[in-house]
Design an enzyme around this catalytic site. Structure first.
Site, PDB file in Angstrom:
ATOM      1  N   SER A 169     -16.816  26.288  43.625  1.00  0.00           N
ATOM      2  CA  SER A 169     -16.862  25.680  42.283  1.00  0.00           C
ATOM      3  C   SER A 169     -15.536  24.976  42.032  1.00  0.00           C
ATOM      4  CB  SER A 169     -17.046  26.801  41.247  1.00  0.00           C
ATOM      5  OG  SER A 169     -16.863  26.322  39.947  1.00  0.00           O
ATOM      6  N   TYR A 182     -14.311  34.946  37.328  1.00  0.00           N
ATOM      7  CA  TYR A 182     -15.077  33.924  38.069  1.00  0.00           C
ATOM      8  C   TYR A 182     -14.112  33.113  38.935  1.00  0.00           C
ATOM      9  CZ  TYR A 182     -18.569  30.218  38.890  1.00  0.00           C
ATOM     10  OH  TYR A 182     -19.438  29.318  39.466  1.00  0.00           O
TER      11      TYR A 182
HETATM   12  N1  LIG Z   1     -24.318  25.371  37.661  1.00  0.00           N
HETATM   13  C1  LIG Z   1     -23.029  25.105  37.725  1.00  0.00           C
HETATM   14  O1  LIG Z   1     -22.465  24.472  36.790  1.00  0.00           O
HETATM   15  C2  LIG Z   1     -22.214  25.505  38.906  1.00  0.00           C
HETATM   16  C3  LIG Z   1     -20.915  24.978  39.034  1.00  0.00           C
HETATM   17  C4  LIG Z   1     -20.146  25.371  40.106  1.00  0.00           C
HETATM   18  C5  LIG Z   1     -20.624  26.265  41.035  1.00  0.00           C
HETATM   19  N2  LIG Z   1     -21.886  26.782  40.884  1.00  0.00           N
HETATM   20  C6  LIG Z   1     -22.327  27.766  41.882  1.00  0.00           C
HETATM   21  O2  LIG Z   1     -23.568  27.370  42.408  1.00  0.00           O
HETATM   22  C7  LIG Z   1     -24.263  28.504  42.901  1.00  0.00           C
HETATM   23  C8  LIG Z   1     -25.711  28.452  42.459  1.00  0.00           C
HETATM   24  O3  LIG Z   1     -25.774  28.537  41.063  1.00  0.00           O
HETATM   25  P1  LIG Z   1     -26.795  27.691  40.144  1.00  0.00           P
HETATM   26  O4  LIG Z   1     -25.958  26.862  39.263  1.00  0.00           O
HETATM   27  O5  LIG Z   1     -27.819  27.066  40.989  1.00  0.00           O
HETATM   28  O6  LIG Z   1     -27.346  28.876  39.234  1.00  0.00           O
HETATM   29  P2  LIG Z   1     -28.788  29.589  39.143  1.00  0.00           P
HETATM   30  O7  LIG Z   1     -29.843  28.594  38.861  1.00  0.00           O
HETATM   31  O8  LIG Z   1     -28.580  30.714  38.183  1.00  0.00           O
HETATM   32  O9  LIG Z   1     -29.005  30.143  40.612  1.00  0.00           O
HETATM   33  C9  LIG Z   1     -28.436  31.342  41.068  1.00  0.00           C
HETATM   34  C10 LIG Z   1     -29.267  31.851  42.226  1.00  0.00           C
HETATM   35  O10 LIG Z   1     -28.680  33.053  42.723  1.00  0.00           O
HETATM   36  C11 LIG Z   1     -29.719  34.001  42.889  1.00  0.00           C
HETATM   37  N3  LIG Z   1     -29.220  35.366  42.778  1.00  0.00           N
HETATM   38  C12 LIG Z   1     -28.649  35.941  41.702  1.00  0.00           C
HETATM   39  N4  LIG Z   1     -28.355  37.216  41.980  1.00  0.00           N
HETATM   40  C13 LIG Z   1     -28.761  37.436  43.265  1.00  0.00           C
HETATM   41  C14 LIG Z   1     -28.733  38.567  44.120  1.00  0.00           C
HETATM   42  N5  LIG Z   1     -28.195  39.713  43.723  1.00  0.00           N
HETATM   43  N6  LIG Z   1     -29.258  38.439  45.358  1.00  0.00           N
HETATM   44  C15 LIG Z   1     -29.793  37.273  45.767  1.00  0.00           C
HETATM   45  N7  LIG Z   1     -29.837  36.166  45.009  1.00  0.00           N
HETATM   46  C16 LIG Z   1     -29.323  36.261  43.773  1.00  0.00           C
HETATM   47  C17 LIG Z   1     -30.711  33.695  41.771  1.00  0.00           C
HETATM   48  O11 LIG Z   1     -32.019  34.166  42.099  1.00  0.00           O
HETATM   49  P3  LIG Z   1     -32.669  35.538  41.615  1.00  0.00           P
HETATM   50  O12 LIG Z   1     -32.270  35.748  40.193  1.00  0.00           O
HETATM   51  O13 LIG Z   1     -34.118  35.266  41.807  1.00  0.00           O
HETATM   52  O14 LIG Z   1     -32.154  36.579  42.549  1.00  0.00           O
HETATM   53  C18 LIG Z   1     -30.701  32.180  41.812  1.00  0.00           C
HETATM   54  O15 LIG Z   1     -31.585  31.719  42.787  1.00  0.00           O
HETATM   55  C19 LIG Z   1     -23.486  29.724  42.411  1.00  0.00           C
HETATM   56  O16 LIG Z   1     -22.706  30.244  43.451  1.00  0.00           O
HETATM   57  C20 LIG Z   1     -22.586  29.148  41.333  1.00  0.00           C
HETATM   58  O17 LIG Z   1     -21.415  29.890  41.151  1.00  0.00           O
HETATM   59  C21 LIG Z   1     -22.703  26.410  39.864  1.00  0.00           C
END
Ligand SMILES: NC(=O)c1ccc[n+]([C@@H]2O[C@H](COP(=O)([O-])OP(=O)(O)OC[C@H]3O[C@@H](n4cnc5c(N)ncnc54)[C@H](OP(=O)(O)O)[C@@H]3O)[C@@H](O)[C@H]2O)c1
Length: 274
Positions: A169, A182
């Site tokens: 991130s 975080y």
């Molecule tokens: N969105 C942003 O602004 C942003 C910015 C920078 C970085 N990121 C990073 O991008 C990555 C993906 O996030 P996203 O934005 O796509 O959010 P998201 O839509 O909330 O996706 C998170 C994913 O992680 C899975 N997950 C959560 N707990 C888990 C567990 N214990 N075991 C296996 N899977 C698990 C969730 O699926 P289930 O709940 O079905 O398990 C979901 O598929 C993260 O690492 C986040 O830190 C996001």
């Protein structure tokens, strides 16, 4: 005038063409964690469209089933793996099942993550446990279990290269008030990725870091009021990224020719200042 070294000119031209080239991922296998929503879902879809067989790992099986069906109907191949990667046994089993059922492992996208923002003083410590448990330990468990297979793919596959892409991130580069733990987890992902990169790059396993800014996903829905306030303050007035914008970056990384390692990509929404 003819080039004094025609062979060299040809080789240069071939290389430039190769650099611009986008490779297919046919006959490769990818494991994407957190594939049930957001960036992971978009990335799995993109890799499948390139020809990779994809293992989809997350806890919400219904969401994975829907995505697998969509990939199958588009002519691709997907394997649903219901797994909580904070549990080491389940993380290892996700990797093992991928290799047993899809035959190999060329690409891992270590994407599952959670962002629980808010002040450090008086923070609910269980939120810290959740972030460290998933963003750090879950990522480590998957990487550790996957590495022998990635090293094997890099040595023995037709492409002779393999990829581990860790999703960090902007918070892995810039620390802010209200994101302390975080920040800690994502800075850790950056440090781990660079150390591992140096360890395995000579064996053609490319370790890459993708650092998104604000992306419109479900990530923010897990926030409490304090965290939501932090995000609202920073992002409500700007046009944020969409999950396929980040999937594009992962797709770019894993389709480079063998001699090109894209170590790090930082992607912000154009209007995001910090
Ligand atoms: N969105 C942003 O602004 C942003 C910015 C920078 C970085 N990121 C990073 O991008 C990555 C993906 O996030 P996203 O934005 O796509 O959010 P998201 O839509 O909330 O996706 C998170 C994913 O992680 C899975 N997950 C959560 N707990 C888990 C567990 N214990 N075991 C296996 N899977 C698990 C969730 O699926 P289930 O709940 O079905 O398990 C979901 O598929 C993260 O690492 C986040 O830190 C996001």
């Amino acid at each position: 005038m003819a080039h004094p070294l025609p062979g060299l000119a040809f080789e240069r031209a071939r290389r430039f063409t190769t650099v611009g080239m986008t490779e297919r991922l046919d006959a490769t296998v990818a494991l994407v964690t957190g594939a049930s929503s957001g960036i992971g879902e978009a990335t799995a879809r993109a890799l499948a469209a390139r020809g990779a067989a994809v293992a989809l790992a997350a806890r919400r099986k219904d969401r994975l089933d829907t995505l697998a069906k969509e990939i199958g109907e588009a002519g691709g191949r997907a394997l649903v793996i219901q797994a909580d990667v904070t549990d080491r046994d389940q993380a290892v089993a996700a990797v093992t099942r991928t290799v047993e059922e899809l035959g190999r492992l060329d690409t891992v996208v270590n994407n599952a993550g959670v962002m629980l923002l808010g002040p450090i003083v008086d923070a609910p410590v269980e939120e810290w446990d959740r972030m460290v448990g998933l963003n750090v330990q879950g990522l480590l468990y998957v990487a550790h279990a996957a590495l022998p297979h990635l090293l094997d793919a890099a040595e023995s596959s037709g492409r002779r290269v393999a990829d581990l892409v860790n999703i960090s991130s902007v918070a892995g580069r810039v620390a802010r008030s209200g994101s302390g733990v975080y920040n800690l987890t994502k800075h850790g992902v950056g440090a781990f990725s660079e150390s591992l990169r140096q360890e395995v790059t000579g064996r053609h396993v490319r370790v890459s870091l993708v650092e998104p800014g604000a992306v419109d996903t479900e990530l923010r829905t897990h926030l409490g009021p304090a965290g939501r306030e932090v995000v609202e303050r920073r992002f409500s007035a700007i046009e944020v990224l969409q999950a396929p914008d980040i999937a594009d970056a992962v797709e770019y990384i894993v389709t480079r020719p063998r001699h090109v390692a894209v170590n790090e990509i930082l992607i912000r929404p154009t209007e995001q200042e910090g």
